[in-house]
Design an enzyme around this catalytic site. Structure first.
Site, short mmCIF file in Angstrom:
data_model
loop_
_atom_site.label_atom_id
_atom_site.label_comp_id
_atom_site.label_asym_id
_atom_site.label_seq_id
_atom_site.Cartn_x
_atom_site.Cartn_y
_atom_site.Cartn_z
N PHE A 140 0.86 -1.19 0.00
CA PHE A 140 0.00 0.00 0.00
C PHE A 140 0.89 1.23 0.00
O PHE A 140 1.80 1.35 0.82
CB PHE A 140 -0.91 0.01 1.24
CG PHE A 140 -1.90 1.16 1.19
CD1 PHE A 140 -3.04 1.08 0.39
CD2 PHE A 140 -1.67 2.32 1.90
CE1 PHE A 140 -3.94 2.14 0.34
CE2 PHE A 140 -2.56 3.39 1.85
CZ PHE A 140 -3.70 3.29 1.06
N ASP A 225 9.27 2.72 1.15
CA ASP A 225 8.12 3.45 1.66
C ASP A 225 8.09 3.22 3.17
O ASP A 225 7.67 2.17 3.64
CB ASP A 225 6.85 2.93 0.98
CG ASP A 225 5.60 3.64 1.51
OD1 ASP A 225 5.67 4.23 2.61
OD2 ASP A 225 4.56 3.56 0.84
N LYS A 254 2.95 10.14 8.14
CA LYS A 254 2.30 9.64 9.37
C LYS A 254 2.98 10.16 10.64
O LYS A 254 2.73 11.29 11.04
CB LYS A 254 2.26 8.12 9.34
CG LYS A 254 1.21 7.58 8.35
CD LYS A 254 0.96 6.11 8.58
CE LYS A 254 -0.01 5.49 7.61
NZ LYS A 254 -1.41 5.65 7.93
C1 LIG Z 1 3.12 2.33 3.68
C2 LIG Z 1 2.17 3.44 3.37
N1 LIG Z 1 2.43 4.26 2.34
C3 LIG Z 1 1.62 5.28 2.02
C4 LIG Z 1 0.47 5.53 2.73
C5 LIG Z 1 -0.42 6.66 2.35
O1 LIG Z 1 -0.28 7.69 3.26
P1 LIG Z 1 -1.38 8.87 3.30
O2 LIG Z 1 -2.65 8.24 3.72
O3 LIG Z 1 -0.82 9.86 4.29
O4 LIG Z 1 -1.46 9.43 1.93
C6 LIG Z 1 0.15 4.69 3.81
C7 LIG Z 1 -1.10 4.91 4.57
O5 LIG Z 1 -1.61 4.06 5.24
C8 LIG Z 1 1.01 3.63 4.14
O6 LIG Z 1 0.76 2.80 5.15
#
Ligand SMILES: Cc1ncc(COP(=O)(O)O)c(C=O)c1O
Length: 405
Positions: A140, A225, A254
């Site tokens: 994700f 990520d 986050k």
């Molecule tokens: C690993 C990862 N990348 C990207 C995101 C997306 O972040 P945002 O919701 O702040 O756009 C998330 C959100 O849960 C995530 O867990």
């Protein structure tokens, strides 16, 4: 604020686009790892706003940073730079492999910047054919169209028309599946060191090292990520530091803002140089309020004491979960690291993570799920032992309720 209408859950259905289905209660204030709703009912927070509230609610250092900056300067845009952004960037650079920082407003935006940078770097250096991005099933990376496409869950990316091309998905923790896809036309491999939304699945060390080697062999960039794993959550400032495998680009969001929206992309000088003036940007990226809060987050978390506390809290969580499991036999294992843990439901309860999550809320505990089979915990990094133990008593009562229903 005075209103002549009721502000309640029913109003959500009346005035909000129906893409979310929030719980029936509405929290109104929080302190540390406790939250109170409109009816003054108190909850212990093991969710942390989905791994965001890294220092709990209303941490004095963050409140102070926000208030001080609120009296000085809120916004400029990137036509001008500002002191909090420069201070935060310098601290991130000093603390990591990176030489350069790009600020965004969310995890998805940080990833969008990372993927665009990888593509531009490859185009500039090797030509148009080097476009392929390899990512992983169940991954994700956010909800923009590029990031859902790179993410490994078709349910999030299907149904919006043609997707950005040249994106392929391999199996997580399966190096052979990557070898089957990679070529000299690969521009980047994108991976979460611990898959978060996919079910709290840690990458095996040899898998990440293997990805590093494959990227080096094929002149491709390794993108980590760390939106969910970053900023102390795994007991190191970033999870790559646990693995000893250094990415070319890292994204973070986050926990970085501790509840104030901010994201960032970190990279080296050589790679950063390909995002030339005008190639990418955002009105709010590097906003002074966000950067002032994030600076306070980094100052507070990136200390040996707090990082050690994360691992101590992990031990207490694991012991408590083991005790719950001894009583009720619901998990096969507890996965993850630091304050990012997933209790994996056994055969008997598979697919029922949401039932446990709802029962937890009934007992005054905010938890999370990560897919249908995993109950996820992503609390404040500095949650007190008392809050953990009391929260776990509530969790045990929730588990009892589901098991005995
Ligand atoms: C690993 C990862 N990348 C990207 C995101 C997306 O972040 P945002 O919701 O702040 O756009 C998330 C959100 O849960 C995530 O867990």
């Amino acid at each position: 604020m005075t209103t002549n209408f009721a502000v309640n859950r029913a109003l959500f259905d009346e005035v909000m686009v129906p893409n979310y289905a929030p719980a029936s209660v509405i929290p109104v204030r929080g302190q540390g790892s406790r939250v109170w709703d409109q009816n003054e009912r108190e909850y212990i927070d093991f969710a942390g706003g989905i791994a965001v509230s890294s220092l709990g609610h209303c941490h004095p250092a963050l409140v102070n940073a926000l208030k001080q900056q609120a009296d000085k300067l809120w916004h400029l845009s990137n036509v001008l730079t500002n002191e909090p952004a420069l201070r935060l960037a310098k601290k991130l650079v000093d603390a990591t492999f990176a030489d350069k920082v790009y600020f965004a407003n969310s995890g998805a935006e940080a990833n969008e910047a990372a993927f665009k940078l990888a593509r531009r770097w490859a185009l500039d250096k090797f030509g148009e054919q080097k476009q392929q991005i390899i990512s992983f099933s169940k991954s994700f990376h956010g909800r923009t169209f590029f990031t859902v496409t790179v993410g490994g869950q078709a349910s999030y990316s299907d149904g919006f028309g043609p997707k950005p091309g040249a994106v392929q998905h391999a199996e997580f923790n399966n190096l052979d599946s990557v070898k089957a896809l990679i070529s000299n036309n690969t521009c980047a491999i994108v991976v979460e060191p611990i898959q978060g939304e996919g079910g709290i699945i840690p990458a095996q060390p040899e898998f990440l090292q293997g990805l590093r080697d494959l990227c080096d062999q094929h002149n491709a960039l390794l993108v980590f990520d760390e939106v969910q794993t970053g900023v102390g959550r795994t007991g190191k400032l970033y999870a790559y530091m646990n693995y000893g495998v250094t990415p070319d680009i890292l994204t973070t969001a986050k926990s970085l803002g501790g509840g104030f929206p901010i994201g960032a992309m970190l990279t080296s000088n050589a790679i950063a140089s390909h995002l030339k003036v005008g190639t990418h940007g955002s009105t709010y990226g590097g906003n002074p309020l966000a950067c002032a809060v994030a600076e306070a987050v980094i100052d507070t978390i990136n200390t040996p004491d707090i990082l050690a506390e994360v691992l101590r809290n992990e031990q207490i969580f694991r012991e408590c979960l083991q005790e719950v499991n001894r009583q009720y036999q619901v998990f096969t294992e507890v996965r993850g690291q630091g304050m990012l843990l997933g209790a994996v439901l056994n055969e008997k309860y598979r697919g029922r993570a949401r039932d446990f999550f709802l029962a937890a809320a009934d007992h005054g505990l905010m938890a999370l799920v990560a897919g249908p089979d995993v109950i996820r915990f992503a609390p404040s990094l500095v949650i007190t032992e008392q809050d953990i133990r009391e929260g776990m008593q509530r969790f045990a009562a929730a588990v009892k309720q589901v098991v005995e229903a």
